[in-house]
Structures are given as structure tokens and as C-alpha cells.
Motif scaffolding. Structure first.
Motif, PDB file in Angstrom:
ATOM      1  N   THR A 287       0.828  -1.208   0.000  1.00  0.00           N
ATOM      2  CA  THR A 287       0.000   0.000   0.000  1.00  0.00           C
ATOM      3  C   THR A 287       0.859   1.254   0.000  1.00  0.00           C
ATOM      4  O   THR A 287       1.729   1.417   0.872  1.00  0.00           O
ATOM      5  CB  THR A 287      -0.898   0.022   1.259  1.00  0.00           C
ATOM      6  OG1 THR A 287      -1.602  -1.216   1.345  1.00  0.00           O
ATOM      7  CG2 THR A 287      -1.873   1.184   1.209  1.00  0.00           C
ATOM      8  N   PRO A 288       0.670   2.148  -0.967  1.00  0.00           N
ATOM      9  CA  PRO A 288       1.490   3.369  -0.984  1.00  0.00           C
ATOM     10  C   PRO A 288       1.137   4.307   0.162  1.00  0.00           C
ATOM     11  O   PRO A 288       0.013   4.290   0.683  1.00  0.00           O
ATOM     12  CB  PRO A 288       1.160   3.998  -2.340  1.00  0.00           C
ATOM     13  CG  PRO A 288      -0.187   3.461  -2.697  1.00  0.00           C
ATOM     14  CD  PRO A 288      -0.264   2.082  -2.118  1.00  0.00           C
TER      15      PRO A 288
ATOM     16  N   VAL B 237      14.469  10.778  -0.579  1.00  0.00           N
ATOM     17  CA  VAL B 237      13.285   9.918  -0.603  1.00  0.00           C
ATOM     18  C   VAL B 237      13.399   8.908  -1.741  1.00  0.00           C
ATOM     19  O   VAL B 237      13.480   9.291  -2.910  1.00  0.00           O
ATOM     20  CB  VAL B 237      11.998  10.752  -0.758  1.00  0.00           C
ATOM     21  CG1 VAL B 237      10.765   9.843  -0.749  1.00  0.00           C
ATOM     22  CG2 VAL B 237      11.893  11.796   0.360  1.00  0.00           C
ATOM     23  N   VAL B 238      13.402   7.634  -1.387  1.00  0.00           N
ATOM     24  CA  VAL B 238      13.522   6.559  -2.371  1.00  0.00           C
ATOM     25  C   VAL B 238      12.159   5.870  -2.484  1.00  0.00           C
ATOM     26  O   VAL B 238      11.715   5.202  -1.559  1.00  0.00           O
ATOM     27  CB  VAL B 238      14.609   5.554  -1.952  1.00  0.00           C
ATOM     28  CG1 VAL B 238      14.626   4.357  -2.890  1.00  0.00           C
ATOM     29  CG2 VAL B 238      15.975   6.233  -1.912  1.00  0.00           C
TER      30      VAL B 238
ATOM     31  N   VAL C 253       8.418   3.208   0.676  1.00  0.00           N
ATOM     32  CA  VAL C 253       9.278   4.391   0.749  1.00  0.00           C
ATOM     33  C   VAL C 253      10.386   4.148   1.761  1.00  0.00           C
ATOM     34  O   VAL C 253      10.133   3.643   2.854  1.00  0.00           O
ATOM     35  CB  VAL C 253       8.489   5.657   1.180  1.00  0.00           C
ATOM     36  CG1 VAL C 253       9.432   6.826   1.435  1.00  0.00           C
ATOM     37  CG2 VAL C 253       7.458   6.035   0.134  1.00  0.00           C
ATOM     38  N   SER C 254      11.593   4.495   1.387  1.00  0.00           N
ATOM     39  CA  SER C 254      12.686   4.581   2.354  1.00  0.00           C
ATOM     40  C   SER C 254      13.272   5.984   2.263  1.00  0.00           C
ATOM     41  O   SER C 254      13.361   6.553   1.167  1.00  0.00           O
ATOM     42  CB  SER C 254      13.773   3.543   2.066  1.00  0.00           C
ATOM     43  OG  SER C 254      13.332   2.237   2.386  1.00  0.00           O
TER      44      SER C 254
ATOM     45  N   VAL D  51      19.289   4.843   7.123  1.00  0.00           N
ATOM     46  CA  VAL D  51      18.217   4.570   6.166  1.00  0.00           C
ATOM     47  C   VAL D  51      16.992   4.181   6.987  1.00  0.00           C
ATOM     48  O   VAL D  51      17.086   3.324   7.876  1.00  0.00           O
ATOM     49  CB  VAL D  51      18.589   3.425   5.209  1.00  0.00           C
ATOM     50  CG1 VAL D  51      17.425   3.095   4.269  1.00  0.00           C
ATOM     51  CG2 VAL D  51      19.841   3.780   4.402  1.00  0.00           C
ATOM     52  N   VAL D  52      15.860   4.817   6.725  1.00  0.00           N
ATOM     53  CA  VAL D  52      14.636   4.486   7.455  1.00  0.00           C
ATOM     54  C   VAL D  52      13.561   4.098   6.448  1.00  0.00           C
ATOM     55  O   VAL D  52      13.231   4.880   5.548  1.00  0.00           O
ATOM     56  CB  VAL D  52      14.138   5.647   8.321  1.00  0.00           C
ATOM     57  CG1 VAL D  52      12.960   5.187   9.189  1.00  0.00           C
ATOM     58  CG2 VAL D  52      15.252   6.196   9.208  1.00  0.00           C
ATOM     59  N   SER D  53      13.031   2.886   6.584  1.00  0.00           N
ATOM     60  CA  SER D  53      11.965   2.415   5.713  1.00  0.00           C
ATOM     61  C   SER D  53      10.618   2.674   6.368  1.00  0.00           C
ATOM     62  O   SER D  53      10.453   2.488   7.581  1.00  0.00           O
ATOM     63  CB  SER D  53      12.140   0.922   5.424  1.00  0.00           C
ATOM     64  OG  SER D  53      13.337   0.711   4.687  1.00  0.00           O
TER      65      SER D  53
END
Length: 203
Positions: A20-21, A50-51, A75-76, A178-180
């Protein structure tokens, strides 16, 4: 206070995310939590990368040693911070940041110079810069949890690969964290913490 604590009580290190986005307004809110975070001398030495694209997410997944949170999160956010050379008191970055504050720029720089000398003498400038990124990360993670979005902080990554992915110069930037982020695809795990009286001393 209670609403904030409730978000913290239910935040957990999510290892598997749903596809889910994250709605754009909530992602912007998470980033705003980072932007509003405190930083030493108000320098804000960070940049939030933002990845979200499928291809770049796959490359980040590989750079993070194929860790599941990075592979499943929609998103990470890579928190990059400036290296030591950016923080020289007479450099362009410090002057630009200092000019935003009330009062005389030279007073700001004179106040900052002593702290910079201390960081340099103790070899702590890069560590200090990286630690600023952790402040922003914590606020983004709690802010996300308040909206039902979970997260996982990732410290295991190949920094050379991550910087190459972002086309960043390793002389100028380093990766703090890095935070997912995403909606969990696993049950919330109970929070295990020591009782407050074991962790606090009053003087």
C-alpha cells in the motif's frame, strides 16, 4: 502528551510492509517532522533523500544487504549529512545557515567557532554530524506512527553503494541512517522496555 506517548507505545520495528502506498500528504508530514527537528546550532546539516521508485528501491535493497524492510517498504528515506569540511566556521555553509538568525552573523560565528574547535580537537565532527540525523529520524518515525505508518531504522548498508545510488560525493556527504516506512504486513510486536525507575536517576 498522551497522544504522543500512545504513538510511541505502538511504534515498532516493522520488518515486512504491505505494498500500500503512503499518501503524499502523509509522506510530506513525515518529512516535515524531520525538517522541524532540532539540530546543533540550528545548522540542519542533513538532507532527506526519498527513495520510492521501483528501480531505485531495488538498488537500495541490494546496498542494504537485502534486508526485508527495505525490500518491502514503499518508501525509504536516506538521511544524508554533511562531512566535517562543511562545518568550518568561515565556510559558505555555516555562513548561509547563520545569516537566517536574528542578530549579527559575526556573533553567531564567534559563538559557534569555540564549539567547532572542540569538535575538531577531539576528532568528533563527523560523528557529531551523523548524530544530528538520528534526531530527525526519531521524530519522523514517531510522527509516522501517529498516522498508523510503521518504520524500521537500518544501519546496515554499503555506504559507497548508497552514495553512488544518490550520485553524491563521499567527500561532501555521508549516510547517517536509512529508514523504511509503510503500512505493516505483520502483527504489531509488544514493546519490551526496562521500567522507568531502572533507567532514570535524579540529582
Amino acid at each position: 502528551m498522551e497522544e504522543f506517548l500512545e504513538a510511541m507505545r505502538h511504534r515498532f520495528a516493522c520488518k515486512r510492509f504491505a505494498a500500500t502506498p503512503i499518501p503524499s500528504e502523509l509522506l510530506e508530514g513525515i518529512l516535515e517532522c524531520g525538517r522541524l527537528s532540532p539540530s546543533s546550532f540550528g545548522l540542519e546539516g542533513w538532507h532527506f533523500q526519498v527513495v520510492a521508485g521501483v528501480d531505485v528501491r531495488q538498488k537500495l535493497f541490494e546496498a542494504c544487504f537485502a534486508q526485508e524492510p527495505v525490500g518491502t517498504a514503499p518508501v525509504s528515506i536516506i538521511i544524508t549529512v554533511r562531512t566535517a569540511q562543511a562545518y568550518h566556521p568561515d565556510g559558505a555553509f555555516v555562513r548561509q545557515r547563520g545569516e537566517r538568525f536574528p542578530g549579527q552573523l559575526e556573533d553567531f560565528i564567534a559563538d559557534y567557532r569555540g564549539y567547532h574547535d572542540f569538535l575538531t580537537a577531539t576528532g568528533r565532527t563527523d560523528c557529531w554530524s551523523r548524530s544530528q540525523g538520528y534526531i530527525a529520524a526519531a521524530n519522523m518515525m514517531t510522527g509516522a506512527a501517529s498516522a498508523g505508518i510503521q518504520s524500521c531504522a537500518i544501519e546496515g548498508f554499503d555506504e559507497t553503494q548508497v552514495l553512488a545510488l544518490l550520485a553524491l560525493d563521499a567527500q561532501l556527504w555521508t549516510v547517517a541512517l536509512v529508514v523504511s516506512f509503510g503500512y505493516p504486513d505483520e502483527p504489531e510486536r509488544p514493546k519490551i522496555r526496562e521500567p522507568l525507575h531502572e533507567l532514570v536517576s535524579f540529582f
